[in-house]
Design a protein around this motif. Structure first.
Motif, short mmCIF file in Angstrom:
data_model
loop_
_atom_site.label_atom_id
_atom_site.label_comp_id
_atom_site.label_asym_id
_atom_site.label_seq_id
_atom_site.Cartn_x
_atom_site.Cartn_y
_atom_site.Cartn_z
N LYS A 128 -20.45 46.34 100.61
CA LYS A 128 -21.88 46.59 100.55
C LYS A 128 -22.60 45.47 99.78
CE LYS A 128 -25.23 50.24 99.43
NZ LYS A 128 -25.83 50.17 100.77
N ASP A 129 -23.75 45.09 100.30
CA ASP A 129 -24.59 44.04 99.69
C ASP A 129 -23.89 42.69 99.62
OD1 ASP A 129 -26.71 45.85 99.35
OD2 ASP A 129 -25.95 46.50 97.40
N LYS A 130 -22.93 42.47 100.50
CA LYS A 130 -22.27 41.17 100.61
C LYS A 130 -22.55 40.61 102.01
CE LYS A 130 -19.80 41.51 96.66
NZ LYS A 130 -20.03 42.89 96.24
N TRP A 131 -22.64 39.31 102.11
CA TRP A 131 -22.84 38.66 103.40
C TRP A 131 -21.52 38.09 103.88
CZ3 TRP A 131 -27.99 35.36 102.99
CH2 TRP A 131 -29.06 36.22 102.78
N ASP A 132 -20.81 38.84 104.70
CA ASP A 132 -19.57 38.37 105.32
C ASP A 132 -19.94 37.70 106.65
OD1 ASP A 132 -18.26 39.49 103.21
OD2 ASP A 132 -17.44 41.19 104.33
#
Length: 301
Positions: free
Chosen positions: A111-115
């Motif tokens: 969550k709230d990460k840009w993969d």
């Protein structure tokens, strides 16, 4: 004709007949092969969707109506890896799906990460990807992760700080080493993050999206070292760097043809974006797809 000669002649014609069948079958298989197939994204419907088509931009097939992008082919051409956005674009996750748009699977859920920027290992067993995020103090973290192609065993390659990872044919990783908001450099390392070698040395330049030629001898990439983003190429050791495009617009995301003779790339203005093809020396530039971007060529070696 005696019996022995007759038998030899019969065997000879049988072999010729079988060879013809085999050759015909091989020709038929090649005609169905996606040797010239590319995958790309387009917003023709209002959403970012994934399409596939040939080098002439014809016979395009929409593979998904999801908000996805940055397409990467599996080595056998049967699957795509890509990222899609959630939580009002705050969470980006890596997915895979069959190349016909079926069997869509979400692999990461941080969550709230840009993969983003997934790429497959040469044997198809691993996927490497970039993860970017801001911590509670507003510090930006560009990380590189690796996982099994089914999403299991997700592990950060802690010694690598950067984005746009891409596998070389011999299983190393080429990536964009992120130094700060203003500069990055194309670098190469072993899959475990050891033996890091910086290949480009341009202060205050952003250099992204390395793509390795099928023979493993060259790297195409994008750089703004000369003022705006253009496509460049260099040898795998960083030597013989050469600028290929010369435009006033943003040229980005190069991808090699299966035989290494051409490159496709994405050219973007404020109003539109298009996909072009050119020879590997930068000659014979031709637009092939309008309103498309993030193109990847299926390297059916």
């Amino acid at each position: 004709m005696n019996t022995n000669n007759f038998k030899q002649a019969r065997v000879f014609f049988i072999l010729i007949f079988l060879f013809g069948i085999i050759a015909s079958g091989q020709e038929s298989d090649n005609s169905k092969s996606p040797f010239y197939t590319i995958a790309y994204t387009s917003k023709e419907t209002g959403n970012v969707e994934i399409y596939s088509g040939n080098i002439e931009g014809k016979s395009t097939v929409k593979s998904t109506n999801e908000n996805g992008g940055y397409v990467a082919w599996s080595p056998d051409g049967k699957q795509f890896a890509f990222y899609s956005k959630y939580d009002d674009r705050k969470t980006w996750s890596i997915h895979t799906m069959n190349s016909d748009g079926t069997n869509r699977k979400r692999l990461t859920r941080a969550k709230d990460k840009w993969d983003n920027a997934p790429d497959w290992s040469p044997d198809g067993k691993k996927i490497v990807f970039a993860r970017e995020y801001k911590d509670s103090e507003g510090v930006w973290h560009p990380e590189i992760w690796i996982m099994n192609s089914d999403g299991s065993e997700q592990t950060q390659i802690k010694s690598l700080k950067g984005s746009n990872p891409y596998f070389t044919p011999d299983g190393r990783i080429v990536f964009s080493w992120e130094f700060d908001d203003r500069s990055s450099a194309i670098s190469i390392a072993d899959i475990d993050g050891k033996n890091i070698i910086r290949l480009t040395h341009n202060n205050d330049a952003k250099e992204w999206h390395p793509d390795v030629s099928p023979d493993g001898k060259q790297i195409a990439f994008m750089s703004d070292r000369d003022g705006n983003f253009e496509i460049y190429v260099m040898d795998i050791d960083g030597s013989n760097q050469k600028r290929l495009t010369n435009n006033d617009v943003r040229d980005s995301m190069p991808s090699w043809s299966p035989d290494g003779s051409q490159l496709i790339f994405h050219s973007k203005t404020d109003k539109d974006r298009n996909i072009y093809v050119m020879n590997k020396d930068g000659s014979e530039v031709k637009k092939i797809i309008s309103n498309g971007g993030q193109a990847a060529w299926f390297k059916n070696n």
